[in-house]
Design a protein around this motif. Structure first.
Motif, short mmCIF file in Angstrom:
data_model
loop_
_atom_site.label_atom_id
_atom_site.label_comp_id
_atom_site.label_asym_id
_atom_site.label_seq_id
_atom_site.Cartn_x
_atom_site.Cartn_y
_atom_site.Cartn_z
N ARG A 31 0.83 -1.21 0.00
CA ARG A 31 0.00 0.00 0.00
C ARG A 31 0.87 1.26 0.00
O ARG A 31 0.60 2.20 -0.76
N LEU A 32 1.91 1.29 0.84
CA LEU A 32 2.80 2.44 0.90
C LEU A 32 3.54 2.64 -0.43
O LEU A 32 3.72 3.78 -0.88
N LEU A 33 3.98 1.54 -1.05
CA LEU A 33 4.64 1.63 -2.35
C LEU A 33 3.71 2.23 -3.39
O LEU A 33 4.10 3.15 -4.13
N MET A 34 2.49 1.74 -3.46
CA MET A 34 1.55 2.22 -4.46
C MET A 34 1.19 3.68 -4.23
O MET A 34 1.02 4.45 -5.17
N ASP A 35 1.10 4.08 -2.96
CA ASP A 35 0.82 5.48 -2.65
C ASP A 35 1.98 6.37 -3.08
O ASP A 35 1.78 7.45 -3.65
N ALA A 36 3.22 5.91 -2.83
CA ALA A 36 4.40 6.72 -3.15
C ALA A 36 4.64 6.84 -4.65
O ALA A 36 5.27 7.80 -5.11
#
Length: 293
Positions: free
Chosen positions: A135-140
């Motif tokens: 989730r953090l990767l996709m947000d970044a």
């Protein structure tokens, strides 16, 4: 864009053990790609977890030597290490320490600024079975102006949940500009053939699927076009296949980061060059990218 290509992934110490003894190399798939890009003349930054220890100092020095900017995430377990032996067929087999099995990436202001300025973001050997990390990767990396390339590069010694990994990988890969997968990835993650996985990824909307078959060569599927190349024949014997796949990915990214080729002839030129670089890399011990020149 004038920024550096950003690679998000792993950085570690490869400890090679064989009948001749024990040797150490700075490695990790993400690091190999970032260093490979730099050696091909493409400025690169690496976002990876690196410990504040002797191994971390080795990793930092190596990246600085090759002109790669490091945006380091902290590690409570120290730096990652992979103990590598060779199978009877010569392929590397790994055992990973606690740091490698619990790797995490932080996206602070510096990381997000680098990603926003990057002509392409490459993700390699990422813990897609960690839903929060995915989730953090996709947000970044959510900006549509930043092309995304992904190599899932799963390792059985770091794979905690195969079904969750597949789900996270496919979420991130859906609509990506470039996805690289190998025959070992297809078997480990899907229990099936790489040919079937190529079809699946095209169906997810991947712009270009780069498939590597080891000694069987490689292929690219893009915009209804498919091209394939066998391994390149160069002088000298194959010494180490460890960095072959990373060399293929780095070379491909270097050649398509501004735009994807438009026809089979252009893709064939990209794949030919990638296979030449992989062949040169495999004629040296370790994963450091080499060129045939």
């Amino acid at each position: 864009m004038s920024g550096r290509v950003v690679v998000i992934g792993d950085a570690l110490i490869d400890e090679l053990r064989d009948e001749t003894g024990v040797r150490e190399f700075v490695g990790g798939a993400g690091l190999n790609v970032a260093v490979g890009l730099s050696r091909l003349g493409v400025p690169a930054s690496l976002i990876a977890m690196v410990g504040d220890d002797a191994a971390g100092e080795q990793i930092r020095d190596f990246l600085a030597e090759h002109g790669v900017e490091l945006l380091a995430s902290p590690s409570e377990h120290g730096s990652s290490r992979a103990v590598s032996t060779r199978s009877p067929g010569g392929e590397p087999e790994y055992v990973f320490n606690d740091a490698a099995q619990n790797r995490r990436v932080r996206y602070g202001d510096a990381e997000r600024a680098a990603i926003a300025d990057a002509p392409m973001v490459v993700v390699s050997c990422f813990p897609f079975d960690d839903a929060e990390q995915t989730r953090l990767l996709m947000d970044a990396t959510a900006s549509p102006s930043t092309p995304l390339a992904i190599d899932p590069n799963p390792r059985s010694g770091m794979l905690h949940d195969r079904a969750a990994f597949v789900q996270g990988f496919e979420r991130a890969a859906s609509g990506a500009l470039l996805v690289k997968v190998g025959d070992d990835d297809a078997q480990l993650l899907y229990g099936g053939s790489l040919d079937d996985l190529r079809v699946r990824l095209v169906g997810l909307g991947v712009g270009a699927v780069l498939a590597t078959y080891g000694a069987g060569g490689a292929a690219i599927d893009a915009a209804g076009t498919s091209v394939a190349r066998g391994i390149s024949e160069l002088p000298g014997r194959i010494v180490d296949t460890m960095g072959g796949g990373d060399a293929v990915l780095a070379t491909t990214v270097a050649l398509v980061r501004d735009r994807l080729p438009v026809d089979a002839e252009e893709w064939d030129a990209v794949l030919t060059r990638a296979m030449d670089v992989a062949a040169a890399t495999c004629r040296h011990e370790g994963a450091l990218l080499r060129t045939p020149e």
